[in-house]
Design an enzyme around this catalytic site. Structure first.
Site, PDB file in Angstrom:
ATOM      1  N   ASN A  90      12.968  10.684 -18.379  1.00  0.00           N
ATOM      2  CA  ASN A  90      11.604  11.035 -18.784  1.00  0.00           C
ATOM      3  C   ASN A  90      11.476  12.544 -18.617  1.00  0.00           C
ATOM      4  OD1 ASN A  90       8.873  11.454 -19.120  1.00  0.00           O
ATOM      5  ND2 ASN A  90       8.264  10.378 -17.242  1.00  0.00           N
ATOM      6  N   TRP A  91      11.489  13.228 -19.733  1.00  0.00           N
ATOM      7  CA  TRP A  91      11.480  14.702 -19.675  1.00  0.00           C
ATOM      8  C   TRP A  91      10.095  15.266 -19.344  1.00  0.00           C
ATOM      9  CZ3 TRP A  91      14.849  16.339 -24.548  1.00  0.00           C
ATOM     10  CH2 TRP A  91      16.202  16.100 -24.253  1.00  0.00           C
ATOM     11  N   LYS A  92       9.082  14.413 -19.338  1.00  0.00           N
ATOM     12  CA  LYS A  92       7.711  14.882 -19.071  1.00  0.00           C
ATOM     13  C   LYS A  92       7.419  16.073 -19.992  1.00  0.00           C
ATOM     14  CE  LYS A  92       8.130  12.852 -14.531  1.00  0.00           C
ATOM     15  NZ  LYS A  92       7.718  12.800 -13.136  1.00  0.00           N
ATOM     16  N   GLU A 142       1.636   9.644 -13.747  1.00  0.00           N
ATOM     17  CA  GLU A 142       0.894  10.878 -14.071  1.00  0.00           C
ATOM     18  C   GLU A 142      -0.231  10.598 -15.055  1.00  0.00           C
ATOM     19  OE1 GLU A 142       4.494  13.017 -14.909  1.00  0.00           O
ATOM     20  OE2 GLU A 142       4.969  12.769 -12.796  1.00  0.00           O
ATOM     21  N   GLU A 172       7.695   2.679 -10.095  1.00  0.00           N
ATOM     22  CA  GLU A 172       7.784   4.062  -9.636  1.00  0.00           C
ATOM     23  C   GLU A 172       6.760   4.274  -8.515  1.00  0.00           C
ATOM     24  OE1 GLU A 172       9.648   6.659 -12.935  1.00  0.00           O
ATOM     25  OE2 GLU A 172       7.497   6.627 -13.273  1.00  0.00           O
ATOM     26  N   GLY A 176       8.852  13.034  -7.862  1.00  0.00           N
ATOM     27  CA  GLY A 176       8.884  14.488  -7.799  1.00  0.00           C
ATOM     28  C   GLY A 176       8.781  15.046  -6.395  1.00  0.00           C
ATOM     29  N   HIS A 196       2.407   5.615 -17.108  1.00  0.00           N
ATOM     30  CA  HIS A 196       3.139   6.410 -16.111  1.00  0.00           C
ATOM     31  C   HIS A 196       2.165   6.882 -15.037  1.00  0.00           C
ATOM     32  CE1 HIS A 196       5.253   9.766 -14.275  1.00  0.00           C
ATOM     33  NE2 HIS A 196       6.350   9.127 -14.624  1.00  0.00           N
ATOM     34  N   GLY A 236      12.881  14.621 -12.931  1.00  0.00           N
ATOM     35  CA  GLY A 236      13.464  15.959 -12.759  1.00  0.00           C
ATOM     36  C   GLY A 236      14.963  16.023 -12.987  1.00  0.00           C
TER      37      GLY A 236
HETATM   38  P1  13P Z   1      11.287  12.291 -10.532  1.00  0.00           P
HETATM   39  O1  13P Z   1      12.647  11.684 -10.860  1.00  0.00           O
HETATM   40  O2  13P Z   1      11.203  13.738 -10.850  1.00  0.00           O
HETATM   41  O3  13P Z   1      10.859  11.925  -9.148  1.00  0.00           O
HETATM   42  O4  13P Z   1      10.247  11.583 -11.537  1.00  0.00           O
HETATM   43  C1  13P Z   1      10.235  10.206 -11.640  1.00  0.00           C
HETATM   44  C2  13P Z   1       9.415   9.838 -12.819  1.00  0.00           C
HETATM   45  O5  13P Z   1       8.209  10.017 -12.817  1.00  0.00           O
HETATM   46  C3  13P Z   1      10.101   9.282 -13.991  1.00  0.00           C
HETATM   47  O6  13P Z   1       9.189   8.756 -14.912  1.00  0.00           O
END
Ligand code: 13P
Length: 244
Positions: free
Chosen positions: A8-10, A94, A162, A168, A92, A224
């Protein structure tokens, strides 16, 4: 079951960044023992698909539940499909905690994804205070219960567990934590409990193998550590190649 390794590149990697990623990633993973998925920014989807040159699937990170309309800034599931996506991340953490997305909205998005022929990858997970208060099972059952009735056995979907406290932060759930939570999710899915369940939250090359060896963990959703082609290739390489 072939393990799923999803990135997931966000809000990272526009079209040039995506092309650069794949130019360095492809030589690292020429024979891939995993089902590889990338959730790219919408604007980088076409460039990613064009430059991937490895067997991979692509998805968007969010959709709106309407098919079209006066909804500035939104993308429908149908449009994502037309642009080459075959999956959609929904709910997600976020989206839930930064943008205030509710369980009811998550459910509408799941219905929209199914209608458009996208595989929904629905994210669930508890806050640290909910875990500390002993509410893990209640929270996960509530989040799964909000959408599971909208799914049937004949359409593929996935769930990503998650834990919000692990996203993160560098804090990772232990394999035992992941197995416990995945077991709760699988039970809450009832007769759809065969669906793949991914773990996400600070997955790295060094912990990917043990997390993916945990009971009920069918793959990983990586934030990340999916941005750097060498690091993400390290996770692909660490993946146990077949379900034990
Ligand atoms: P990280 O791997 O950066 O903790 O993020 C997890 C995430 O939100 C994947 O969707």
């Amino acid at each position: 079951m072939t393990r799923i390794v999803a990135g997931n590149w966000k809000m990272h990697h526009g079209p040039p960044g995506a092309a650069d990623f794949f130019s360095r990633f492809v030589p690292r993973v020429d024979s891939i023992p995993v089902r590889l998925v990338f959730f790219t920014p919408d604007v980088a989807l076409a460039a990613s698909i064009a430059s991937a040159r490895v067997p991979a699937e692509f998805g968007v990170q969010n959709i709106h539940w309407e098919a079209a309309g006066a909804l500035t800034g939104e993308t429908s599931a149908e449009m994502a499909r037309e642009a080459g996506a075959t999956l959609a991340l929904i709910g997600h953490s976020e989206r839930r905690h930064v943008f205030g997305e509710t369980d009811a909205e998550v459910n509408r998005k799941v219905l929209a994804a199914v209608r458009a022929g996208l595989t929904p990858v629905v994210c669930v997970g508890e806050l640290l205070e909910e875990r500390r208060a002993g509410r893990l099972e209640e929270v996960l059952r509530g989040q799964v219960g909000a959408f599971v009735g909208s799914l049937t056995g004949d359409r593929e979907f996935m769930v990503a567990y998650e834990p919000v406290w692990a996203i993160g932060t560098g804090e990772t759930a232990t394999p035992a934590d992941a197995a416990e939570a995945h077991g709760i999710v699988r039970k809450a899915l009832g007769e759809l409990g065969h669906a793949p369940i991914l773990y996400g939250g600070s997955v790295k090359p060094g912990n990917a193998a043990s997390l993916m060896s945990a009971h009920d963990v069918d793959g990983v959703l990586v934030g990340g550590a999916s941005l750097d082609p060498d690091v993400f290739a390290g996770i692909v390489e660490a993946t146990p190649s077949a379900r034990s």
